[in-house]
Design a protein around this motif. Structure first.
Motif, PDB file in Angstrom:
ATOM      1  N   VAL A 184       0.842  -1.202   0.000  1.00 27.90           N
ATOM      2  CA  VAL A 184       0.000   0.000   0.000  1.00 27.90           C
ATOM      3  C   VAL A 184       0.871   1.243   0.000  1.00 27.90           C
ATOM      4  O   VAL A 184       0.582   2.230  -0.707  1.00 27.90           O
ATOM      5  N   LEU A 185       1.931   1.260   0.786  1.00 27.81           N
ATOM      6  CA  LEU A 185       2.823   2.415   0.836  1.00 27.81           C
ATOM      7  C   LEU A 185       3.499   2.644  -0.509  1.00 27.81           C
ATOM      8  O   LEU A 185       3.686   3.794  -0.935  1.00 27.81           O
ATOM      9  N   VAL A 186       3.895   1.552  -1.200  1.00 21.74           N
ATOM     10  CA  VAL A 186       4.524   1.713  -2.514  1.00 21.74           C
ATOM     11  C   VAL A 186       3.517   2.296  -3.499  1.00 21.74           C
ATOM     12  O   VAL A 186       3.835   3.215  -4.282  1.00 21.74           O
ATOM     13  N   LEU A 187       2.294   1.777  -3.492  1.00 27.32           N
ATOM     14  CA  LEU A 187       1.266   2.304  -4.389  1.00 27.32           C
ATOM     15  C   LEU A 187       0.964   3.756  -4.071  1.00 27.32           C
ATOM     16  O   LEU A 187       0.738   4.581  -4.975  1.00 27.32           O
ATOM     17  N   ASN A 188       0.955   4.102  -2.800  1.00 31.02           N
ATOM     18  CA  ASN A 188       0.725   5.486  -2.398  1.00 31.02           C
ATOM     19  C   ASN A 188       1.845   6.384  -2.921  1.00 31.02           C
ATOM     20  O   ASN A 188       1.597   7.536  -3.324  1.00 31.02           O
ATOM     21  N   HIS A 189       3.065   5.862  -2.914  1.00 33.70           N
ATOM     22  CA  HIS A 189       4.194   6.628  -3.428  1.00 33.70           C
ATOM     23  C   HIS A 189       4.057   6.844  -4.935  1.00 33.70           C
ATOM     24  O   HIS A 189       4.312   7.943  -5.437  1.00 33.70           O
ATOM     25  N   LEU A 190       3.650   5.789  -5.661  1.00 34.32           N
ATOM     26  CA  LEU A 190       3.493   5.919  -7.118  1.00 34.32           C
ATOM     27  C   LEU A 190       2.366   6.885  -7.480  1.00 34.32           C
ATOM     28  O   LEU A 190       2.404   7.529  -8.546  1.00 34.32           O
ATOM     29  N   SER A 191       1.376   6.997  -6.623  1.00 38.27           N
ATOM     30  CA  SER A 191       0.241   7.881  -6.927  1.00 38.27           C
ATOM     31  C   SER A 191       0.649   9.346  -6.972  1.00 38.27           C
ATOM     32  O   SER A 191      -0.110  10.177  -7.473  1.00 38.27           O
ATOM     33  N   LEU A 192       1.817   9.648  -6.456  1.00 40.25           N
ATOM     34  CA  LEU A 192       2.302  11.029  -6.460  1.00 40.25           C
ATOM     35  C   LEU A 192       2.893  11.424  -7.814  1.00 40.25           C
ATOM     36  O   LEU A 192       3.211  12.596  -8.024  1.00 40.25           O
ATOM     37  N   PHE A 193       2.995  10.444  -8.745  1.00 41.28           N
ATOM     38  CA  PHE A 193       3.608  10.717 -10.049  1.00 41.28           C
ATOM     39  C   PHE A 193       2.640  10.349 -11.156  1.00 41.28           C
ATOM     40  O   PHE A 193       1.750   9.501 -10.982  1.00 41.28           O
ATOM     41  N   PRO A 194       2.793  10.984 -12.318  1.00 39.70           N
ATOM     42  CA  PRO A 194       1.990  10.586 -13.482  1.00 39.70           C
ATOM     43  C   PRO A 194       2.307   9.142 -13.865  1.00 39.70           C
ATOM     44  O   PRO A 194       3.396   8.629 -13.570  1.00 39.70           O
ATOM     45  N   GLU A 195       1.381   8.490 -14.538  1.00 41.94           N
ATOM     46  CA  GLU A 195       1.555   7.071 -14.864  1.00 41.94           C
ATOM     47  C   GLU A 195       2.795   6.828 -15.716  1.00 41.94           C
ATOM     48  O   GLU A 195       3.461   5.813 -15.564  1.00 41.94           O
ATOM     49  N   ASP A 196       3.113   7.756 -16.606  1.00 43.03           N
ATOM     50  CA  ASP A 196       4.270   7.524 -17.469  1.00 43.03           C
ATOM     51  C   ASP A 196       5.611   7.656 -16.734  1.00 43.03           C
ATOM     52  O   ASP A 196       6.671   7.347 -17.276  1.00 43.03           O
ATOM     53  N   GLU A 197       5.554   8.127 -15.468  1.00 39.14           N
ATOM     54  CA  GLU A 197       6.777   8.240 -14.678  1.00 39.14           C
ATOM     55  C   GLU A 197       6.884   7.167 -13.601  1.00 39.14           C
ATOM     56  O   GLU A 197       7.794   7.189 -12.768  1.00 39.14           O
ATOM     57  N   TRP A 198       5.943   6.229 -13.609  1.00 36.40           N
ATOM     58  CA  TRP A 198       5.955   5.214 -12.554  1.00 36.40           C
ATOM     59  C   TRP A 198       7.219   4.343 -12.591  1.00 36.40           C
ATOM     60  O   TRP A 198       7.783   4.032 -11.544  1.00 36.40           O
ATOM     61  N   GLU A 199       7.596   3.943 -13.778  1.00 35.14           N
ATOM     62  CA  GLU A 199       8.791   3.082 -13.886  1.00 35.14           C
ATOM     63  C   GLU A 199      10.024   3.800 -13.347  1.00 35.14           C
ATOM     64  O   GLU A 199      10.849   3.213 -12.613  1.00 35.14           O
ATOM     65  N   LEU A 200      10.145   5.093 -13.707  1.00 35.56           N
ATOM     66  CA  LEU A 200      11.286   5.869 -13.233  1.00 35.56           C
ATOM     67  C   LEU A 200      11.232   6.060 -11.718  1.00 35.56           C
ATOM     68  O   LEU A 200      12.249   5.920 -11.020  1.00 35.56           O
ATOM     69  N   ALA A 201      10.042   6.338 -11.203  1.00 35.27           N
ATOM     70  CA  ALA A 201       9.890   6.519  -9.754  1.00 35.27           C
ATOM     71  C   ALA A 201      10.178   5.214  -9.000  1.00 35.27           C
ATOM     72  O   ALA A 201      10.799   5.215  -7.928  1.00 35.27           O
ATOM     73  N   LEU A 202       9.715   4.110  -9.606  1.00 37.10           N
ATOM     74  CA  LEU A 202       9.972   2.810  -8.965  1.00 37.10           C
ATOM     75  C   LEU A 202      11.465   2.482  -8.968  1.00 37.10           C
ATOM     76  O   LEU A 202      11.989   1.887  -8.021  1.00 37.10           O
ATOM     77  N   GLY A 203      12.169   2.897 -10.022  1.00 35.50           N
ATOM     78  CA  GLY A 203      13.615   2.669 -10.076  1.00 35.50           C
ATOM     79  C   GLY A 203      14.362   3.440  -8.998  1.00 35.50           C
ATOM     80  O   GLY A 203      15.316   2.945  -8.401  1.00 35.50           O
ATOM     81  N   ARG A 204      13.905   4.716  -8.776  1.00 40.15           N
ATOM     82  CA  ARG A 204      14.544   5.504  -7.713  1.00 40.15           C
ATOM     83  C   ARG A 204      14.243   4.919  -6.345  1.00 40.15           C
ATOM     84  O   ARG A 204      15.078   4.917  -5.447  1.00 40.15           O
ATOM     85  N   LEU A 205      13.018   4.411  -6.185  1.00 38.62           N
ATOM     86  CA  LEU A 205      12.641   3.825  -4.899  1.00 38.62           C
ATOM     87  C   LEU A 205      13.363   2.504  -4.627  1.00 38.62           C
ATOM     88  O   LEU A 205      13.604   2.137  -3.479  1.00 38.62           O
ATOM     89  N   GLN A 206      13.754   1.813  -5.688  1.00 44.27           N
ATOM     90  CA  GLN A 206      14.379   0.483  -5.548  1.00 44.27           C
ATOM     91  C   GLN A 206      15.659   0.524  -4.708  1.00 44.27           C
ATOM     92  O   GLN A 206      15.965  -0.424  -3.989  1.00 44.27           O
TER      93      GLN A 206
END
Length: 538
Positions: free
Chosen positions: A141-163
């Motif tokens: 849930v926390l990861v999904l909440n974090h992704l919700s702060l970015f546009p969908e086309d930036e999710w992969e990039l945001a997930l990479g930074r979070l990794q």
């Protein structure tokens, strides 16, 4: 053999037990350290997302986020200051580096988890009693909440930074590419987080967390999360038992030939103890037992040589003493019948001469017997050969008669490590022996190189026949032709020379001299290297 085997095996067993105890303690310590690292890696990403949520609120509103997290994780989560936590030095360093710190209380079965808000003097704290599915779902849930702060086309990039803050993989995949059972499909349709176990029958099993991402048809996949794999104690026990069996077999294989060789040596010693001087230990090898066997064989050979030498000496002494004693007895009998004072005085002089010869013979016998007892404590020192030869030439000046004694030494500083007293005796015996047979001249020639020195004693006498040259070094050996008995001596001088040369690790031989007589050649090593040389077997 049992005694040797048990002693060796017992020593190895104690060593293995000691090593096993240390290994067990080390395994437990390593498992404890790996467990701490594992838990910290598993929790670091989750607490990073918690801290990120706190920093989105104003300080006065952060209690609301604490309540949300506490409900989400089913644990009391709050912010505390450093003064409230009583942080240690190591904990402070870890927290400043963005790491999670866990305070384990194994007796009560819980762990206090700490994490510092980036750039702030406040710390997220919670107490966990166990790891449950709810915490895994809360992390999703926390990861999904974090992704919700970015546009969908930036999710992969945001997930990479979070990794980089997580100790396990995070990825977005199409729902069609994930094999799920019907029940898991239904739960995903209800927007629930699903936990899947990969091959639970294997030791390397892991879990994955699947969470639907809004209406995108994608799934957030967290994992695989490998379960903590401790080093199994059972495996160590099995390895220890196998090691003991291997050590027992190796010890037996080592002791068995050792015992056989010791038994052979014991039989040879018993044979020698029973009086058999032909005892021989037929044991090869350069190890300790082989060296002992070689020493034993050398000792028995030395004993045989000494006994044989004493037998020869006894026979020779009885023969040599018979003649002067018979002359003394005959002279004493004649002395009683002589009336003339002048004849009586001549006969007494003759008896005195016989007694002197007898005294000389006894002195030579005692000297040889003393030398035959073994190698004395020789103190090797540098000796100048040129000076020693000149000293000997001057000492013999009064008894040389018409014979000219010369020294030929091109290297006045030539030295050799030797016992000067014994080396003087060698040269004295050789030169006085040459005086008996030389026609008119004796020459001592000294030469050498870096490794050895060579001394020649030449005379211009009749020489020694080639077939007799080895025998002259035997005790009581005298030649009846060229070197006849009328020349005097008892045949011990050259035996003494041979023994002393052997002590110095050298060699002596006799050849024909360039002057036509005999040449005695002594070859000695320049350096003794601190070793005494046992007399050779003649």
């Amino acid at each position: 053999m049992n005694s040797i085997f048990l002693r060796l095996y017992g020593g190895l067993l104690l060593a293995l037990c000691f090593i096993g105890a240390i290994t067990y303690a080390a395994v437990q310590l390593v498992n404890s350290y790996r467990s701490d690292i594992y838990r910290e890696e598993m929790a670091r990403g989750t607490f990073y997302l918690m801290a990120e949520g706190y920093q989105r609120y104003e300080p006065g509103e952060r209690d609301r986020w604490s309540q949300v997290l506490s409900k989400l994780f089913n644990a009391d989560i709050q912010l505390q200051s450093a003064a409230e936590l009583d942080l240690g030095y190591r904990e402070t360093l870890h927290l400043e580096d963005g790491l999670v710190v866990m305070r384990l209380n194994e007796q009560k079965g819980y762990a206090d988890i700490l994490f510092q808000l980036p750039g702030e003097p406040e710390y997220i704290t919670t107490r966990m009693t166990k790891v449950s599915e709810q915490q895994a779902r809360a992390t999703a849930v926390l990861v999904l909440n974090h992704l919700s702060l970015f546009p969908e086309d930036e999710w992969e990039l945001a997930l990479g930074r979070l990794q980089q803050h997580f100790g396990y993989p995070l990825s977005l995949v199409s729902r069609d590419h994930v094999p799920l059972d019907p029940e898991q499909e239904q739960r995903l349709n209800r927007r629930e987080v699903v936990i899947g176990l990969d091959d639970s029958t294997r030791s390397d099993s892991s879990i994955r967390i699947y969470a639907p991402v809004a209406d995108t048809g994608k799934l957030l996949v967290i994992g695989p999360l490998s379960l903590f794999d401790q080093f199994p104690i059972e495996l160590l026990l099995v390895a220890g038992i196998l090691s003991l069996l291997a050590v027992a077999l190796a010890t037996y294989l080592q002791v068995s030939p050792l015992q056989r060789r010791l038994k052979q040596l014991d039989q040879a010693v018993s044979q020698l103890g029973s009086g058999d001087l032909g005892a021989y230990a037929n044991i090869e090898g350069n190890d300790a037992i082989g060296q002992v066997a070689a020493t034993f064989n050398g000792m028995t050979a030395h004993i045989r040589r000494l006994i044989e030498s004493q037998r020869e000496m006894t026979r020779a002494v009885s023969h040599e003493l018979r003649t002067p004693v018979a002359r003394l007895r005959f002279g004493l009998e004649m002395l009683a019948d002589i009336e003339s004072a002048e004849l009586r005085r001549e006969k007494l002089n003759a008896l005195d001469h016989d007694i002197e010869q007898l005294d000389q013979l006894i002195d030579e016998i005692l000297t040889y017997a003393r030398l035959e007892q073994g190698t004395p404590n020789i103190e090797f020192k540098p000796v100048l050969l040129g000076e020693l030869c000149e000293q000997l030439r001057e000492e013999l000046e009064t008894i040389r008669g018409d014979t000219v004694i010369t020294v030929d030494c091109d290297q006045p500083t030539l030295e050799v490590e030797a016992e000067e007293r014994y080396l003087h005796r060698v040269l004295q015996n050789l030169v006085t022996n040459a005086l008996r047979y030389a026609g008119s001249q004796i020459v001592m020639v000294v030469d050498g190189d870096e490794d050895q020195v060579i001394i020649h004693v030449d005379d211009n006498g009749p020489g020694i026949p080639e077939h007799e040259r080895e025998r002259v070094f035997k005790p009581f050996a005298r030649l009846d032709k060229s070197r006849h008995r009328a020349s005097g001596g008892y045949g011990l001088g050259l035996s003494i020379v041979k023994r002393i040369v052997d002590w110095h690790g050298g060699d002596i031989r006799v050849d024909e001299s360039p002057m036509g007589g005999a040449r005695f050649t002594i070859i000695l090593p320049r350096s003794q290297q601190g070793q005494h040389v046992l007399g050779r077997v003649n």
